[in-house]
Design a protein around this motif. Structure first.
Motif, PDB file in Angstrom:
ATOM      1  N   ARG A  83      -2.298   0.873   1.062  1.00 30.16           N
ATOM      2  CA  ARG A  83      -1.555   0.120   2.058  1.00 30.16           C
ATOM      3  C   ARG A  83      -0.066   0.386   1.897  1.00 30.16           C
ATOM      4  NH1 ARG A  83      -4.379  -5.805   1.214  1.00 30.16           N
ATOM      5  NH2 ARG A  83      -6.469  -5.283   2.007  1.00 30.16           N
ATOM      6  N   ALA A  84       0.600   0.635   3.010  1.00 28.72           N
ATOM      7  CA  ALA A  84       2.034   0.926   2.963  1.00 28.72           C
ATOM      8  C   ALA A  84       2.692   0.489   4.263  1.00 28.72           C
ATOM      9  CB  ALA A  84       2.265   2.416   2.732  1.00 28.72           C
ATOM     10  N   ASP A  85       4.016   0.424   4.220  1.00 35.63           N
ATOM     11  CA  ASP A  85       4.788   0.149   5.428  1.00 35.63           C
ATOM     12  C   ASP A  85       4.395   1.143   6.514  1.00 35.63           C
ATOM     13  OD1 ASP A  85       7.164   0.508   7.280  1.00 35.63           O
ATOM     14  OD2 ASP A  85       7.890  -1.162   6.066  1.00 35.63           O
ATOM     15  N   SER A  86       4.282   0.641   7.735  1.00 31.04           N
ATOM     16  CA  SER A  86       3.796   1.481   8.832  1.00 31.04           C
ATOM     17  C   SER A  86       4.717   2.643   9.159  1.00 31.04           C
ATOM     18  CB  SER A  86       3.573   0.623  10.075  1.00 31.04           C
ATOM     19  OG  SER A  86       2.605  -0.375   9.811  1.00 31.04           O
ATOM     20  N   ALA A  87       5.963   2.623   8.649  1.00 28.52           N
ATOM     21  CA  ALA A  87       6.892   3.726   8.908  1.00 28.52           C
ATOM     22  C   ALA A  87       6.568   4.952   8.065  1.00 28.52           C
ATOM     23  CB  ALA A  87       8.324   3.277   8.620  1.00 28.52           C
ATOM     24  N   TYR A  88       5.722   4.778   7.054  1.00 29.18           N
ATOM     25  CA  TYR A  88       5.478   5.857   6.110  1.00 29.18           C
ATOM     26  C   TYR A  88       4.153   6.565   6.351  1.00 29.18           C
ATOM     27  CZ  TYR A  88       9.222   3.566   3.487  1.00 29.18           C
ATOM     28  OH  TYR A  88      10.411   3.021   3.111  1.00 29.18           O
ATOM     29  N   THR A  89       4.063   7.780   5.826  1.00 30.58           N
ATOM     30  CA  THR A  89       2.815   8.529   5.759  1.00 30.58           C
ATOM     31  C   THR A  89       2.248   8.391   4.353  1.00 30.58           C
ATOM     32  OG1 THR A  89       3.526  10.138   7.420  1.00 30.58           O
ATOM     33  CG2 THR A  89       1.777  10.824   5.930  1.00 30.58           C
ATOM     34  N   VAL A  90       0.955   8.211   4.261  1.00 31.22           N
ATOM     35  CA  VAL A  90       0.281   8.124   2.970  1.00 31.22           C
ATOM     36  C   VAL A  90      -0.642   9.330   2.810  1.00 31.22           C
ATOM     37  CG1 VAL A  90      -1.332   6.807   1.541  1.00 31.22           C
ATOM     38  CG2 VAL A  90       0.380   5.608   2.923  1.00 31.22           C
ATOM     39  N   ILE A  91      -0.619   9.926   1.632  1.00 29.39           N
ATOM     40  CA  ILE A  91      -1.478  11.068   1.312  1.00 29.39           C
ATOM     41  C   ILE A  91      -2.199  10.731   0.011  1.00 29.39           C
ATOM     42  CG2 ILE A  91      -1.538  13.574   1.057  1.00 29.39           C
ATOM     43  CD1 ILE A  91       1.501  13.448   1.941  1.00 29.39           C
ATOM     44  N   ALA A  92      -3.503  10.974  -0.026  1.00 28.85           N
ATOM     45  CA  ALA A  92      -4.271  10.723  -1.248  1.00 28.85           C
ATOM     46  C   ALA A  92      -5.424  11.706  -1.310  1.00 28.85           C
ATOM     47  CB  ALA A  92      -4.771   9.275  -1.279  1.00 28.85           C
ATOM     48  N   ASN A  93      -6.195  11.618  -2.398  1.00 30.55           N
ATOM     49  CA  ASN A  93      -7.341  12.519  -2.576  1.00 30.55           C
ATOM     50  C   ASN A  93      -8.338  12.350  -1.434  1.00 30.55           C
ATOM     51  OD1 ASN A  93      -6.765  11.007  -5.448  1.00 30.55           O
ATOM     52  ND2 ASN A  93      -6.852  13.219  -5.696  1.00 30.55           N
ATOM     53  N   GLY A  94      -8.898  13.467  -0.989  1.00 27.89           N
ATOM     54  CA  GLY A  94      -9.998  13.402  -0.053  1.00 27.89           C
ATOM     55  C   GLY A  94      -9.596  13.471   1.406  1.00 27.89           C
ATOM     56  N   LEU A  95     -10.544  13.118   2.257  1.00 28.65           N
ATOM     57  CA  LEU A  95     -10.394  13.209   3.703  1.00 28.65           C
ATOM     58  C   LEU A  95      -9.954  11.856   4.255  1.00 28.65           C
ATOM     59  CD1 LEU A  95     -10.962  15.406   5.904  1.00 28.65           C
ATOM     60  CD2 LEU A  95     -13.168  14.270   6.242  1.00 28.65           C
ATOM     61  N   LEU A  96      -8.917  11.864   5.101  1.00 32.27           N
ATOM     62  CA  LEU A  96      -8.486  10.621   5.735  1.00 32.27           C
ATOM     63  C   LEU A  96      -9.582  10.173   6.698  1.00 32.27           C
ATOM     64  CD1 LEU A  96      -6.367   8.435   6.257  1.00 32.27           C
ATOM     65  CD2 LEU A  96      -5.380   9.939   8.018  1.00 32.27           C
ATOM     66  N   LYS A  97     -10.219   9.055   6.365  1.00 31.97           N
ATOM     67  CA  LYS A  97     -11.341   8.553   7.158  1.00 31.97           C
ATOM     68  C   LYS A  97     -10.844   7.723   8.332  1.00 31.97           C
ATOM     69  CE  LYS A  97     -13.982   5.820   4.878  1.00 31.97           C
ATOM     70  NZ  LYS A  97     -14.931   5.306   3.872  1.00 31.97           N
ATOM     71  N   LYS A  98      -9.858   6.877   8.076  1.00 31.20           N
ATOM     72  CA  LYS A  98      -9.275   6.047   9.127  1.00 31.20           C
ATOM     73  C   LYS A  98      -7.983   5.430   8.615  1.00 31.20           C
ATOM     74  CE  LYS A  98     -12.088   2.048   7.751  1.00 31.20           C
ATOM     75  NZ  LYS A  98     -12.989   0.972   8.187  1.00 31.20           N
TER      76      LYS A  98
END
Length: 691
Positions: A158-173
């Motif tokens: 979870r992050a501020d909506s202004a930011y992009t988040v990147i993590a392991n795996g496929l972005l599901k939603k």
């Protein structure tokens, strides 16, 4: 009197837990993490789904300095023990049971999660990123320091909506959640905890695809949109080459790369997500001097060697770093040719040989060996192993090794067993010579290089002649004309510049291209070693290291023309560490009569580059120049105080050494500035000065 027995029993119990953990198989983790820029802390929840292999009365997770608000097994609250390092749940678990352990927690990580830009008033430079190399993910996620426990980690950040988040795996939603945006990622395969990672900032991305259809996401900041191509140059080619060369398709569902501020290393190969230093975000001119190609290939190779198959312990670390280094070199050979490849091997061989000669050689099987051993000696071991068993058997062995131990843990013995089977021969002497021997076998390396590389064979002949006649009377022209190899000619310019025929150097200047001209710019002790006009022409070359060396040496050699040289380079910034701009400001400040009305602005700009929002490499260079010309402002001294506590240890060490020197040189001023800071910071600075 009861304290000692209690501590003994508690430690003994944890040793038993460590031994018994293999009776439990943790399958999947569903984690939700909410980091806070403002508080530099993190709140989270995680559910582990696990199977019981044998009856056991307890399980544990590694968790550093956390507070737990809920601990449940299969939805029911349970009692737990926690010592700020491990959380232990004492319950009876029957063989064959499938269970869910759910935790809610909070923490303020002292390491592993880095909140960049949180302490300044600059809008838009905020970043959060992780670096869990080895066993440090347990500082932000209750997990497993033991890399033998492989789990499918599905992260929601979870992050501020202004930011992009990147993590392991496929972005599901991604979806709105409590005034923020939640980004939910799905990993398809298990991995060791240390490879779990995320990064948060205002990133944009470009997507390309490998020949096999794997999506490759290349992230960048908006301000760097024109640098995307040179930064990520050859990425697709590297990906396709490694799949081809290794013989096993990329082992995960997608691949992402993101550059971040003040990263601890060049790069880190988190599963499906390489995080790397933004000092590799470059323009096309900088590509000549410093580029991301090797790091790019190295971290990608780790997706197979380190992530798909993972060492059981540090004794087998060669299986990570040696392999990634080796395959990165092969990728460069594919891109830049054989000459580039063999000369790179020669440079590393010389370094390893010097280490051995100084009595500092190390065995690859030594878990305490240094990075040079694991990376470079490790790569050489694979070069020689391939030469020993043959290319076909080597490739077959690699493929069998990866397929047999996919998503499992491995040892050197398991790898060698696969190579033995594919090669049909014993490898005891190879193991003794290349894995267990402290010495680097330089003569064997040279014999190999002589057979593979005509230009290195020529070099060895030149050096043998030079050694034999013990004078400068070598016919350098004979050797120079016998090869078209740029690395060979560059090496000669770097090593023998002082005694090379002047007309040979001039020929290299006039027709040798950027690499040879740069070698001359670096090798020349001063600009007067060449005709003035020739050396001045280096200021126009497309290479920031060339320009930097030319500016400094021309400025030093021709005082009467300093204004001309400074005017010619006044708008040049240089590499990401601002090498030319920082040098220019320094020279402009000490050049008598140069733009006197602007001296204050130059002084302020140079000191300004010590501020915390600049990359540590920029700051380190600015501190160095300020020290050399004794031009520290009070503000930059305060910035130096802050730098002594930086998370990058090399920069922190440099800042502390400079602080001690400055304190000795400007005692009264230093004491006065110390009175302006908090008592807590004064105490920390005084401890540094006392050491």
């Amino acid at each position: 009197m009861r304290l000692l027995p209690f501590v003994f029993v508690f430690c003994f119990v944890f040793q038993i837990f460590s031994q018994r953990q293999e009776k439990v198989d943790f399958i999947r983790a569903d984690a939700v993490v909410t980091p806070s820029f403002q508080e530099k802390d993190l709140k989270g929840s995680v559910s582990y789904h696990f199977d019981v292999m044998e009856k056991i009365d307890s399980i544990f997770l590694d968790a550093k300095n956390m507070g737990f608000s809920k601990v449940k097994i299969n939805g029911e609250k349970v009692r737990f023990e926690y010592d700020n390092s491990k959380i232990v749940i004492r319950e009876s678990f029957e063989k064959g049971d499938s269970n869910t352990l759910s935790l809610e927690y909070s923490c303020k990580p002292k390491q592993t999660v880095y909140f960049i830009g949180a302490d300044d008033d600059i809008i838009g430079n905020e970043e959060i990123w992780t670096q869990g190399q080895g066993k440090y993910t347990s500082h932000w996620l209750p997990s497993f320091d033991d890399m033998n426990e492989k789990v499918e980690f599905d992260l929601t950040i979870r992050a501020d909506s202004a930011y992009t988040v990147i993590a392991n795996g496929l972005l599901k939603k991604k979806f709105p959640k409590e005034g923020m945006t939640a980004w939910s990622f799905d990993m398809f395969r298990p991995m060791s905890s240390y490879l779990a990672a995320f990064a948060i900032s205002d990133f944009e991305k470009k997507v390309t695809y490998s020949k096999s259809g794997v999506p490759i996401e290349l992230y960048y900041e908006h301000k760097d949109s024109l640098k995307v191509e040179p930064t990520y140059r050859y990425t697709k080619e590297i990906f396709d080459f490694l799949e081809d060369e290794i013989g096993v398709l990329y082992p995960f569902q997608n691949y992402k790369q993101v550059p971040v501020q003040d990263f601890l290393y060049a790069g880190m190969e988190n599963t499906t997500l390489t995080i790397f230093s933004n000092q590799y975000v470059i323009d096309s001119t900088a590509f000549v001097d410093k580029n991301y190609v090797n790091v790019n290939a190295h971290e990608l190779a780790h997706q197979w060697f380190g992530n798909m198959v993972t060492e059981e312990s540090g004794k087998h670390h060669w299986l990570h770093e040696g392999f990634a280094t080796y395959y990165a070199y092969l990728a460069e050979q594919h891109l830049f040719g054989d000459d580039y490849f063999y000369w790179k091997l020669y440079e590393t061989a010389k370094t390893l040989h010097n280490l051995s000669e100084n009595g500092d050689g190390e065995a690859l099987a030594d878990p305490n060996a240094n990075s040079l051993t694991f990376y470079e000696k490790g790569a050489w071991a694979l070069v020689m192993l391939r030469e020993r068993v043959g290319e076909e058997a080597f490739k077959e062995g690699i493929k069998n090794y990866l397929n047999r131990f996919a998503y499992k843990n491995v040892t050197i013995e398991k790898f060698l067993s696969e190579i033995k089977q594919s090669g049909g021969q014993g490898l005891e002497d190879f193991r003794e010579d290349w894995l267990e021997n402290n010495q680097f076998l330089f003569s064997e390396a040279k014999t190999f290089l002589k057979e593979k590389s005509p230009s290195l064979k020529l070099l060895f002949e030149l050096e043998e002649e030079f050694e034999r006649i013990q004078s400068d009377d070598v016919d350098f022209w004979k050797y120079w004309n016998a090869s078209t190899s740029i690395p060979f000619k560059k090496y000669n310019l770097q090593k023998y510049f002082r005694i090379l025929p002047k007309d040979l150097v001039l020929q290299a200047m006039n027709s040798g291209g950027l690499k040879l001209r740069q070698a001359i710019a670096i090798a020349a002790q001063d600009a007067k070693q060449l005709p003035k006009a020739q050396f001045e022409s280096l200021l126009n070359d497309a290479g920031y290291v060339t320009k930097e060396n030319a500016l400094l040496k021309l400025w030093a050699s021709y005082p009467e023309d300093r204004t001309k040289y400074l005017d010619a380079t006044k708008n040049c910034i240089g590499l990401p560490n601002k090498n030319i701009r920082l040098l220019w400001l320094t020279l402009a400040l000490v050049t008598e009569g140069y733009h006197p009305a602007s001296k204050k602005a130059y002084y302020q700009e140079l000191n300004g580059y010590t501020a915390a929002h600049f990359n540590f490499e920029v700051r380190q260079l600015a501190f160095q120049y300020l020290s050399e010309i004794s031009a520290f402002s009070d503000e930059s001294i305060l910035n130096l105080f802050d730098a002594t506590d930086h998370h990058v240890w090399q920069f922190r060490k440099s800042a502390r050494n400079l602080l001690r020197a400055l304190a000795d040189k400007e005692v009264e001023r230093f004491d006065e500035i110390m009175t302006t800071i908090s008592e807590e910071k004064q105490s920390r600075i005084n401890k540094i000065l006392a050491n």
